[in-house]
Design a protein around this motif. Structure first.
Motif, PDB file in Angstrom:
ATOM      1  N   LYS A   1      -3.863  -3.816  -3.101  1.00 51.05           N
ATOM      2  CA  LYS A   1      -3.298  -4.580  -1.984  1.00 51.05           C
ATOM      3  C   LYS A   1      -1.980  -5.171  -2.482  1.00 51.05           C
ATOM      4  O   LYS A   1      -1.924  -6.283  -3.003  1.00 51.05           O
ATOM      5  CB  LYS A   1      -4.265  -5.686  -1.552  1.00 51.05           C
ATOM      6  N   ARG A   2      -0.922  -4.401  -2.314  1.00 53.13           N
ATOM      7  CA  ARG A   2       0.356  -4.745  -2.961  1.00 53.13           C
ATOM      8  C   ARG A   2       1.306  -5.439  -1.997  1.00 53.13           C
ATOM      9  O   ARG A   2       1.430  -5.025  -0.854  1.00 53.13           O
ATOM     10  CB  ARG A   2       1.015  -3.469  -3.515  1.00 53.13           C
ATOM     11  N   TYR A   3       2.002  -6.448  -2.509  1.00 58.74           N
ATOM     12  CA  TYR A   3       2.988  -7.186  -1.707  1.00 58.74           C
ATOM     13  C   TYR A   3       4.401  -7.033  -2.268  1.00 58.74           C
ATOM     14  O   TYR A   3       5.362  -7.445  -1.645  1.00 58.74           O
ATOM     15  CB  TYR A   3       2.657  -8.687  -1.724  1.00 58.74           C
ATOM     16  N   GLY A   4       4.536  -6.480  -3.473  1.00 58.01           N
ATOM     17  CA  GLY A   4       5.761  -6.648  -4.244  1.00 58.01           C
ATOM     18  C   GLY A   4       6.971  -5.838  -3.837  1.00 58.01           C
ATOM     19  O   GLY A   4       6.879  -4.806  -3.176  1.00 58.01           O
ATOM     20  N   PHE A   5       8.121  -6.323  -4.293  1.00 56.67           N
ATOM     21  CA  PHE A   5       9.365  -5.552  -4.293  1.00 56.67           C
ATOM     22  C   PHE A   5       9.387  -4.718  -5.586  1.00 56.67           C
ATOM     23  O   PHE A   5      10.123  -3.763  -5.705  1.00 56.67           O
ATOM     24  CB  PHE A   5      10.586  -6.487  -4.310  1.00 56.67           C
ATOM     25  N   ILE A   6       8.588  -5.204  -6.548  1.00 55.99           N
ATOM     26  CA  ILE A   6       8.512  -4.544  -7.856  1.00 55.99           C
ATOM     27  C   ILE A   6       7.101  -3.984  -8.011  1.00 55.99           C
ATOM     28  O   ILE A   6       6.110  -4.717  -7.848  1.00 55.99           O
ATOM     29  CB  ILE A   6       8.811  -5.554  -8.991  1.00 55.99           C
ATOM     30  N   TYR A   7       7.041  -2.705  -8.271  1.00 54.22           N
ATOM     31  CA  TYR A   7       5.749  -2.040  -8.433  1.00 54.22           C
ATOM     32  C   TYR A   7       5.259  -2.228  -9.868  1.00 54.22           C
ATOM     33  O   TYR A   7       6.041  -2.158 -10.815  1.00 54.22           O
ATOM     34  CB  TYR A   7       5.913  -0.539  -8.139  1.00 54.22           C
ATOM     35  N   VAL A   8       3.954  -2.442 -10.018  1.00 52.63           N
ATOM     36  CA  VAL A   8       3.376  -2.523 -11.364  1.00 52.63           C
ATOM     37  C   VAL A   8       2.302  -1.442 -11.485  1.00 52.63           C
ATOM     38  O   VAL A   8       1.404  -1.345 -10.642  1.00 52.63           O
ATOM     39  CB  VAL A   8       2.752  -3.909 -11.627  1.00 52.63           C
ATOM     40  N   ASP A   9       2.439  -0.643 -12.517  1.00 54.03           N
ATOM     41  CA  ASP A   9       1.525   0.492 -12.711  1.00 54.03           C
ATOM     42  C   ASP A   9       0.173   0.010 -13.237  1.00 54.03           C
ATOM     43  O   ASP A   9      -0.031  -0.151 -14.440  1.00 54.03           O
ATOM     44  CB  ASP A   9       2.171   1.489 -13.695  1.00 54.03           C
ATOM     45  N   LYS A  10      -0.706  -0.266 -12.287  1.00 56.52           N
ATOM     46  CA  LYS A  10      -2.076  -0.661 -12.650  1.00 56.52           C
ATOM     47  C   LYS A  10      -2.949  -0.434 -11.421  1.00 56.52           C
ATOM     48  O   LYS A  10      -2.524  -0.716 -10.294  1.00 56.52           O
ATOM     49  CB  LYS A  10      -2.109  -2.127 -13.051  1.00 56.52           C
TER      50      LYS A  10
END
Ligand code: BG6
Length: 479
Positions: free
Chosen positions: A439-448
């Motif tokens: 459930k992602r909100y970011g402008f920056i993606y985190v690989d996890k």
């Protein structure tokens, strides 16, 4: 300033909370917080609150996105987007690992010195929440959380320690994150995250909520009072989850019910802004026969520790119908909720309502006559990484654009005094409600992923460049 821009000095930025991104759950003397005993859930699958940290369970906040080690890289990316401010929280358990310790943990204090210095290096103002669902677990086990008056002192000691230490680095503070979430007093999860309360089945849930919330309100007011002595220039705000309430129809019963639900959800910030309980809540407590421990001295403290601004999260509106529950039978305000057929919902079922944000800004202005600060807003969505590593998230851009357009009208046409806007989860992090990474909100993606696999590498989504442009033009260019 062009007629199409936000006022000079508008605080564009992003928001996170320590437990949802830092990881390092035992690093440098940190104690266990309530977030550390919450397992991963999913949409429709509640997170479990375990009795301590149990072997074999998946606790996503333990590592989160390891901001604890990556903060320099992440702050650099925030600076690249042009952030003017960064909202995070101070993990209570880094400073007082058990909550009732005699002395603070120097290594924890130093971490936030370094983090704030890193922000200030780029001209990014830290905006700090003191308690964002991170109560020391020891206070829950040994004291019953905010069911116990002693927790007022523990919180105030924590707040004063932070105020003194960071008085020249942090100007903007908030005491408790979404203090009004407790209006969902039958929700075990929210009661624990907000007040460290493990509901006692022998007692009325609503009565327990009124007591815990009162102690938190006193703790908040005392913190405001002490903070102002330490640095009179501090701006210390409330932080609520503002959800405007709509009547399902124009039937007067629905309209009255909507007003009542609003009163039951929003009295927390009434107390923090006005310094006293609204008459409707006093009358309701009496009618229900609850006898919370509210002393005359508490009432003085509440009147002396009022806030400087209203920070709030905005994700959705809610509609209520008297077909579900009548005004006089209403207890838990959420039991009156019905679907709003005019709105689409996110993949997690949250209604999407940009106009509701303009409405909220106007309502809060009329109610409180204080500066406002949108400290959370955003869309939780699944992102896909393309073969070339790019991430196209037009749905997130559309959501934010529509909301910012409404904010702009509120500020430029309706006269709302708004300090800033910090979209939630500016970098992907662990969802508070579900414990998911997906459930992602970011402008920056985190690989996890949700199972905890991934390199933790950071990459820029399309929305990164879009938001960078929004900030650069001070909101003039939302295309
Ligand atoms: C707010 C909280 O309620 O909503 C955040 O302050 C939370 O901590 C955010 O993460 C979004 O909720 P969720 O459940 O999607 O993480």
């Amino acid at each position: 300033m062009s007629a199409n821009q936000f006022p000079a000095g508008f605080l564009w930025g992003g928001a996170v909370a320590a437990h949802q991104l830092e990881g390092g759950w035992q690093a440098d003397g940190k104690g266990i917080s309530v977030a550390d005993v919450m397992t991963a859930g999913a949409y429709g699958v509640p997170r479990e609150i375990t009795k301590g940290v149990l072997p074999g369970k998946n606790y996503p906040n333990h590592e989160a996105i390891d901001f604890y080690s990556h903060y320099k890289e992440d702050v650099k990316l925030f600076a690249e987007m042009g952030f003017k401010c960064f909202r995070t929280s101070i993990a209570w358990t880094r400073i007082f690992p058990n909550g009732d310790d005699a002395n603070p943990n120097e290594a924890g204090l130093k971490f936030y010195d370094d983090l704030f210095d890193e922000c200030l290096k780029y001209g990014i103002e830290p905006v700090i929440t003191l308690a964002h669902f991170e109560m020391p677990y020891h206070l829950v086990e040994a004291y019953g959380g905010f069911a116990n008056r002693k927790c007022i002192d523990f919180f105030v000691k924590f707040a004063v320690t932070c105020f003194k230490r960071y008085k020249d680095k942090v100007k903007y503070w908030m005491t408790f994150n979404e203090i009004d979430n407790q209006s969902s007093f039958n929700n075990d999860f929210l009661m624990c995250t907000n007040s460290g309360l493990l509901l006692d089945n022998e007692l009325d849930n609503e009565a327990q909520m009124f007591q815990a919330a009162h102690y938190e309100l006193v703790a908040s007011a005392l913190a405001v009072k002490e903070g102002k002595k330490i640095n009179p220039d501090f701006m210390i705000g409330t932080m609520i989850n503002y959800t405007p309430v709509y009547p399902a129809t124009s039937n007067p019963e629905d309209v009255l019910l909507a007003q009542r639900v609003d009163q039951r959800r929003n009295w927390f910030s009434d107390v923090q802004v006005w310094g006293y309980y609204p008459a409707g809540i006093e009358a309701y407590i009496t009618k229900k026969g609850f006898r919370p421990d509210i002393t005359a001295e508490d009432r003085i403290v509440l009147s002396e520790g009022t806030v400087d601004y209203v920070g709030f999260s905005y994700y959705q509106s809610m509609s209520v119908s008297s077909q579900k529950v009548s005004v006089d039978q209403l207890t838990d305000p959420h039991e009156a909720q019905v679907e709003n057929p005019n709105l689409k919902a996110s993949d997690w079922g949250w209604p999407i309502d940009p106009v509701g944000l303009r409405y909220s800004l106007n309502l809060l202005t009329d109610r409180y006559h204080l500066p406002l600060f949108i400290v959370e807003n955003g869309l939780g969505a699944v992102d896909e990484v393309q073969a070339d590593g790019s991430i196209h998230d037009p749905y997130r851009i559309d959501y934010l654009r529509a909301h910012i357009q409404e904010v702009k009208k509120a500020v430029l046409e309706d006269g709302v005094d708004l300090m800033g806007y910090t979209p939630w989860g500016c970098i992907d992090l662990v969802s508070a409600g579900t414990g998911q990474m997906s459930k992602r909100y970011g402008f920056i993606y985190v690989d996890k992923d949700d199972e905890g696999n991934g390199t933790l590498a950071r990459s820029r989504k399309d929305s990164f460049y879009w938001y960078q442009k929004v900030i650069k033009t001070n909101g003039a260019d939302l295309a």
